[in-house]
Every structure is written in C-alpha cells, then in structure tokens.
Design an enzyme around this catalytic site. Structure first.
Site, PDB file in Angstrom:
ATOM      1  N   GLU A  57       0.826  -1.210   0.000  1.00 49.08           N
ATOM      2  CA  GLU A  57       0.000   0.000   0.000  1.00 49.08           C
ATOM      3  C   GLU A  57       0.860   1.259   0.000  1.00 49.08           C
ATOM      4  O   GLU A  57       1.837   1.368   0.746  1.00 49.08           O
ATOM      5  CB  GLU A  57      -0.910   0.056   1.231  1.00 49.08           C
ATOM      6  CG  GLU A  57      -1.761   1.324   1.246  1.00 49.08           C
ATOM      7  CD  GLU A  57      -2.400   1.642   2.585  1.00 49.08           C
ATOM      8  OE1 GLU A  57      -2.995   2.735   2.693  1.00 49.08           O
ATOM      9  OE2 GLU A  57      -2.304   0.822   3.512  1.00 49.08           O
ATOM     10  N   ASP A 122       8.641   4.393  15.690  1.00 47.60           N
ATOM     11  CA  ASP A 122       8.516   5.806  15.339  1.00 47.60           C
ATOM     12  C   ASP A 122       8.833   6.644  16.571  1.00 47.60           C
ATOM     13  O   ASP A 122       8.262   6.429  17.640  1.00 47.60           O
ATOM     14  CB  ASP A 122       7.089   6.092  14.856  1.00 47.60           C
ATOM     15  CG  ASP A 122       7.008   7.371  14.044  1.00 47.60           C
ATOM     16  OD1 ASP A 122       7.758   7.486  13.062  1.00 47.60           O
ATOM     17  OD2 ASP A 122       6.193   8.231  14.382  1.00 47.60           O
ATOM     18  N   ILE A 123       9.764   7.590  16.410  1.00 46.37           N
ATOM     19  CA  ILE A 123      10.194   8.421  17.532  1.00 46.37           C
ATOM     20  C   ILE A 123      10.095   9.882  17.120  1.00 46.37           C
ATOM     21  O   ILE A 123      10.653  10.276  16.093  1.00 46.37           O
ATOM     22  CB  ILE A 123      11.640   8.093  17.943  1.00 46.37           C
ATOM     23  CG1 ILE A 123      11.769   6.610  18.269  1.00 46.37           C
ATOM     24  CG2 ILE A 123      12.067   8.932  19.143  1.00 46.37           C
ATOM     25  CD1 ILE A 123      13.181   6.121  18.293  1.00 46.37           C
ATOM     26  N   ASP A 124       9.388  10.666  17.919  1.00 45.87           N
ATOM     27  CA  ASP A 124       9.175  12.081  17.626  1.00 45.87           C
ATOM     28  C   ASP A 124       9.866  12.913  18.706  1.00 45.87           C
ATOM     29  O   ASP A 124       9.652  12.702  19.902  1.00 45.87           O
ATOM     30  CB  ASP A 124       7.672  12.376  17.610  1.00 45.87           C
ATOM     31  CG  ASP A 124       7.351  13.737  17.031  1.00 45.87           C
ATOM     32  OD1 ASP A 124       8.147  14.672  17.246  1.00 45.87           O
ATOM     33  OD2 ASP A 124       6.313  13.878  16.375  1.00 45.87           O
ATOM     34  N   CYS A 138      13.428  21.168  16.233  1.00 42.01           N
ATOM     35  CA  CYS A 138      13.525  20.366  15.017  1.00 42.01           C
ATOM     36  C   CYS A 138      13.168  21.174  13.769  1.00 42.01           C
ATOM     37  O   CYS A 138      12.929  20.600  12.712  1.00 42.01           O
ATOM     38  CB  CYS A 138      12.643  19.124  15.112  1.00 42.01           C
ATOM     39  SG  CYS A 138      10.932  19.437  15.539  1.00 42.01           S
ATOM     40  N   GLY A 179      12.300  15.764   9.528  1.00 39.33           N
ATOM     41  CA  GLY A 179      11.975  16.805  10.484  1.00 39.33           C
ATOM     42  C   GLY A 179      12.411  16.378  11.870  1.00 39.33           C
ATOM     43  O   GLY A 179      13.556  16.059  12.098  1.00 39.33           O
ATOM     44  N   ASP A 323       6.497   5.617  20.220  1.00 37.51           N
ATOM     45  CA  ASP A 323       5.063   5.624  19.948  1.00 37.51           C
ATOM     46  C   ASP A 323       4.705   4.167  19.659  1.00 37.51           C
ATOM     47  O   ASP A 323       4.657   3.731  18.507  1.00 37.51           O
ATOM     48  CB  ASP A 323       4.742   6.518  18.752  1.00 37.51           C
ATOM     49  CG  ASP A 323       3.247   6.653  18.505  1.00 37.51           C
ATOM     50  OD1 ASP A 323       2.477   5.846  19.080  1.00 37.51           O
ATOM     51  OD2 ASP A 323       2.844   7.531  17.729  1.00 37.51           O
ATOM     52  N   HIS A 332      -0.284   0.283  10.468  1.00 39.74           N
ATOM     53  CA  HIS A 332       0.249   1.638  10.597  1.00 39.74           C
ATOM     54  C   HIS A 332       1.165   1.961   9.427  1.00 39.74           C
ATOM     55  O   HIS A 332       1.843   1.092   8.876  1.00 39.74           O
ATOM     56  CB  HIS A 332       0.994   1.802  11.918  1.00 39.74           C
ATOM     57  CG  HIS A 332       0.098   2.163  13.059  1.00 39.74           C
ATOM     58  ND1 HIS A 332      -0.371   3.436  13.273  1.00 39.74           N
ATOM     59  CD2 HIS A 332      -0.435   1.395  14.038  1.00 39.74           C
ATOM     60  CE1 HIS A 332      -1.145   3.446  14.347  1.00 39.74           C
ATOM     61  NE2 HIS A 332      -1.210   2.219  14.832  1.00 39.74           N
ATOM     62  N   LEU A 334       4.294   3.957   7.374  1.00 39.64           N
ATOM     63  CA  LEU A 334       5.694   4.342   7.568  1.00 39.64           C
ATOM     64  C   LEU A 334       6.027   5.513   6.654  1.00 39.64           C
ATOM     65  O   LEU A 334       5.707   5.495   5.462  1.00 39.64           O
ATOM     66  CB  LEU A 334       6.612   3.157   7.223  1.00 39.64           C
ATOM     67  CG  LEU A 334       8.098   3.449   6.989  1.00 39.64           C
ATOM     68  CD1 LEU A 334       8.766   3.887   8.288  1.00 39.64           C
ATOM     69  CD2 LEU A 334       8.798   2.226   6.408  1.00 39.64           C
ATOM     70  N   LYS A 335       6.658   6.530   7.208  1.00 39.51           N
ATOM     71  CA  LYS A 335       7.103   7.658   6.394  1.00 39.51           C
ATOM     72  C   LYS A 335       8.165   7.176   5.414  1.00 39.51           C
ATOM     73  O   LYS A 335       9.139   6.558   5.803  1.00 39.51           O
ATOM     74  CB  LYS A 335       7.641   8.762   7.292  1.00 39.51           C
ATOM     75  CG  LYS A 335       6.588   9.350   8.219  1.00 39.51           C
ATOM     76  CD  LYS A 335       7.196  10.265   9.265  1.00 39.51           C
ATOM     77  CE  LYS A 335       6.108  10.779  10.206  1.00 39.51           C
ATOM     78  NZ  LYS A 335       5.517   9.705  11.025  1.00 39.51           N
ATOM     79  N   HIS A 341      10.025  16.961   3.220  1.00 34.09           N
ATOM     80  CA  HIS A 341       9.249  17.383   4.384  1.00 34.09           C
ATOM     81  C   HIS A 341       8.419  18.612   4.009  1.00 34.09           C
ATOM     82  O   HIS A 341       8.947  19.597   3.481  1.00 34.09           O
ATOM     83  CB  HIS A 341      10.185  17.723   5.541  1.00 34.09           C
ATOM     84  CG  HIS A 341       9.487  17.949   6.835  1.00 34.09           C
ATOM     85  ND1 HIS A 341       8.893  19.145   7.166  1.00 34.09           N
ATOM     86  CD2 HIS A 341       9.268  17.122   7.896  1.00 34.09           C
ATOM     87  CE1 HIS A 341       8.351  19.058   8.371  1.00 34.09           C
ATOM     88  NE2 HIS A 341       8.568  17.844   8.838  1.00 34.09           N
TER      89      HIS A 341
END
Length: 423
Positions: A57, A122-124, A138, A179, A323, A332, A334-335, A341
């Site tokens: 997908e 995923d880490i923000d 950031c 980012g 997360d 979920h 994935l970027k 960005h």
C-alpha cells in the site's frame, strides 16, 4: 559571513511553487529503482508478477491536504508515472496485502488482509519535551539547539538498533530522518516481516520503559528491582551521551536542577544538593554536579539502590520515547525515505546506525538546494542524482540497507531451493 554557493543558488528556487519543484524532483531525482529493490524483496530490480511491491500500500497526501490511501502499482515505472501526475506532498508506505490494495473495494475483508510488514519504531522529538527541563528544536537548523536536539535521536537509534539485532535477530535496521521524527525499520527475514500483531506488541512492550498515554511518557515503568540485562546494556549506551547532554541541555542549572533532584527518592540528598546548587555552587559546571550527585547517592543506601537511581535519571532524560501503537500493528503507515518534508522542505534521508553520532541534521539537503545543483550541472554524462547532494544519501541507503537486505534475500532463496532439492 556571505552565503555559500549552494545557499545563493537555492534562493533561485525559493519563490518557485512547491508543485513545480516536486514535478522536477519526482521526474529526475527520486530513486524509484532503489526503492523498488527494497519494497519488492525480490533481490533484483526487475518486476515479478505478484511480488511484494505490487501488493504494497502507498498513501499520498496531495495539495490542500487531499488524502488518498490504498494505492498500489505493478512496477516502479507505473509508480513513477503516478507520482509525477499526482505530485504528493507526503507519501507513506503501508503493509503488504494478500492482494493489490487498489483492488480493495472488490474484495472481501478476509481476502484483503495484511500479510507482511516491516517492524516500525517511530520516535518524535516533541515527545521528549517534559516539565521545562527537556527542550527540543527540530525546525531551526541555524541554532545550536537543532544539533543538540538530534542527540536524543542518536541515543534512540543506538539503543534500539542494538536491541533489535542482539535480542531479536533483526539483521537490517535503518533510521530515516524526517523533520523531528526518526523511524527505524527492521526489514530482515520474511518470517520477521510476517510477525502478527500480538508478537509485534510483545516486542514493542519489551523495548518500552515508559508507562501511560501521551501525557505520561515521562513515567518510568521498568526501573525498579534488578535491571534487565537489555536495560543494563542500554544504560551503557546512554551514559556517554547523557554526560555530553548535561551541558548542552543545561539540566543542572540553578533554576532547573530541582526537576532532576525530584527523581531521587531520598529527601535528605535532594535537600543537600538543592541547597548547594542554589547557593555558592550554583555556577558549578553541570558535569561536576552530576559527579557530586552520584557521590552523594553512593554515601546512602546500597550500591544496588544507588545504581537504580542513577539509571532512572539517565533513562528519564534520554531513553527513547516510543510511539508503541505504531509498532504494534501491521496497518500503521511508515514515512517513506526520500520524500520532501512539507514544512522544512528537507529531504527525508536514510541514516547509518553505526555512524549516526557523526550525522549533522543541519546538512540534510533541501529541495531548493538539490534542484539548484541539478540546474547548474549540464553534464549529460553524469546521472542527475550524482549532480546533487542526494548522491551521498543514496550511497548510504545502498550500503547500509539494500546490499545487506539483498544478501539476506539470496540466502533465503538458496535455503529454500536446497530444501526442495533435499525433499
């Protein structure tokens, strides 16, 4: 100081509408062939009927936040044509399904089901901000805090890459910077990609040391009693970075140190150090205060309890904020690497976990810079991507991700053929 050549040239593209820039980028620079080699898991660049790529997908966010899910393509050329036509401002990658996602509306729920997915973490950076003591930046690369903030991501990649490799056998792990977000994708054997949601949840919980929801990510849940060997290993990884960050983040400043001291359960130690650090020793370097804190803790209680407190402080400040909902389920998104960005217009680049400590996020190219580089080099004998700073990041992708992955695919095929021959 004057602008560099790249900075001066990039200004020529700043006034160009983003869709025009994306059209040039998607037409000339986006690495469709390399991305296909990853997403097909076929071990080659040629399309194969029914392979993983055609059942993957893709999700696009277009201009004006128009959102499209369940796109899919037979091959890289079909994908490229649609990218140039639709000009997505964002692109995410979903799971591999039993059938092509574009056929979703014609299939039953059982026939249209996720069957494979990379294990995603995923880490923000914004999840680290806590009680006015952890600050992150950031968006502004011109400030030192931009590079200092990225050190949280360095720690995260080092700790998690080691855990995935040593504890779960993930042989291919890659970081992807976008980012203030780093995604870590484990794409090893097909058996690991086929992990069900229950197994994914167990892995995610194993890696997580915080409890609670979005507002409670600072609450440690795994630091009492005997420390698990994986967390002792993580502590060794964290400690040298933590000591660097003491000064960078100014954690032991007189107006902030009480937040650190609140993590010490012994009131007498808290009061002693607070009095010193607010009085004549308030300007003492943070690293010296840290050593003083460890010495005071060593005077009280057992060595075991002292080590537990020290680890709690380091983990509170530096351990990766996961997360975990992203990691728990196949569905979920994935970027995608190499997208632009939408706010900073920087390219989402792959990272090498082994050398991430040397990575400077301020050097990540913007779309303006690489289009200027492309425009200024008219040598037709050189590939377009080789004319730009994108070339370096493509080599990182090839060296740290594609080559190891393709070796693993070849080994799996050889083993399968040998089993067939033996039967």
């Amino acid at each position: 100081m004057g602008d560099s050549d790249d900075e001066r040239d990039s200004k020529n593209f700043k006034a160009v509408p983003i869709d025009q820039k994306l059209k040039i980028y998607y037409s000339n620079l986006f690495p469709y062939a390399q991305m296909y080699r990853w997403l097909s898991y076929s071990g080659n660049a040629e399309p194969a009927k029914g392979d993983a790529f055609s059942r993957r997908e893709f999700s696009f966010t277009l201009k004006d936040d128009i959102y499209i899910r369940y796109l899919s393509y037979d091959d890289a050329e079909q994908w490229r044509a649609d990218m140039i036509k639709k000009l997505p401002h964002k692109m995410d990658l979903g799971a591999i399904y039993r059938a092509q996602p574009k056929q979703k509306n014609m299939l039953s729920k059982e026939a249209f089901k996720e069957v494979e997915r990379e294990f995603i973490i995923d880490i923000d950076l914004t999840d680290y901000e806590s009680e006015n003591i952890i600050s992150t930046n950031c968006v502004n690369p011109g400030d030192d805090s931009f590079k200092y903030s990225f050190k949280f991501m360095v720690v995260a990649v080092k700790v998690l890459d080691l855990a995935l490799r040593e504890d779960f056998g993930f042989e291919t792990c890659a970081g992807c910077s976008l980012g203030g977000v780093v995604s870590i994708a484990g794409s090893p054997t097909s058996a690991l990609r086929e992990m069900n949601n229950q197994v994914r949840s167990m892995v995610a919980e194993y890696l997580n040391v915080f409890k609670g929801g979005e507002k409670e990510k600072s609450k440690l849940s795994a630091m009492s009693g005997n420390l698990h060997p994986a967390l002792r290993r993580a502590s060794r990884e964290i400690e040298p970075y933590f000591e660097e960050m003491i000064e960078e983040q100014n954690w032991f400043a007189a107006d902030r140190c009480d937040i650190v001291l609140a993590l010490i359960p012994d009131e007498s130690i808290r009061d002693t150090l607070s009095e010193r650090w607010r009085g004549p020793k308030k300007n003492k370097p943070g690293l010296e205060k840290w050593e003083e804190l460890k010495k005071e803790i060593g005077k009280k209680g057992t060595i075991k309890n002292g080590a537990e407190i020290i680890n709690s402080i380091m983990f509170f400040m530096c351990y990766p904020r996961l997360d975990i909902n992203v990691s728990k389920a196949m569905n979920h998104l994935l970027k995608a690497p190499f997208v632009v960005h939408p706010k900073t217009e920087r390219i989402c680049v792959p990272l090498d976990p082994r050398t991430i400590q040397d990575f400077d996020p301020a050097t990540v190219p913007t779309i303006n810079e690489i289009l200027s580089q492309l425009d200024s080099n008219t040598d037709k004998s050189v590939k377009d991507s080789e004319k730009t700073d994108l070339a370096h990041h493509l080599k990182t992708f090839e060296r740290t991700f594609l080559k190891p992955l393709e070796r693993k695919v070849a080994q799996e095929k050889l083993r399968a053929n040998q089993e067939i021959a033996a039967f």
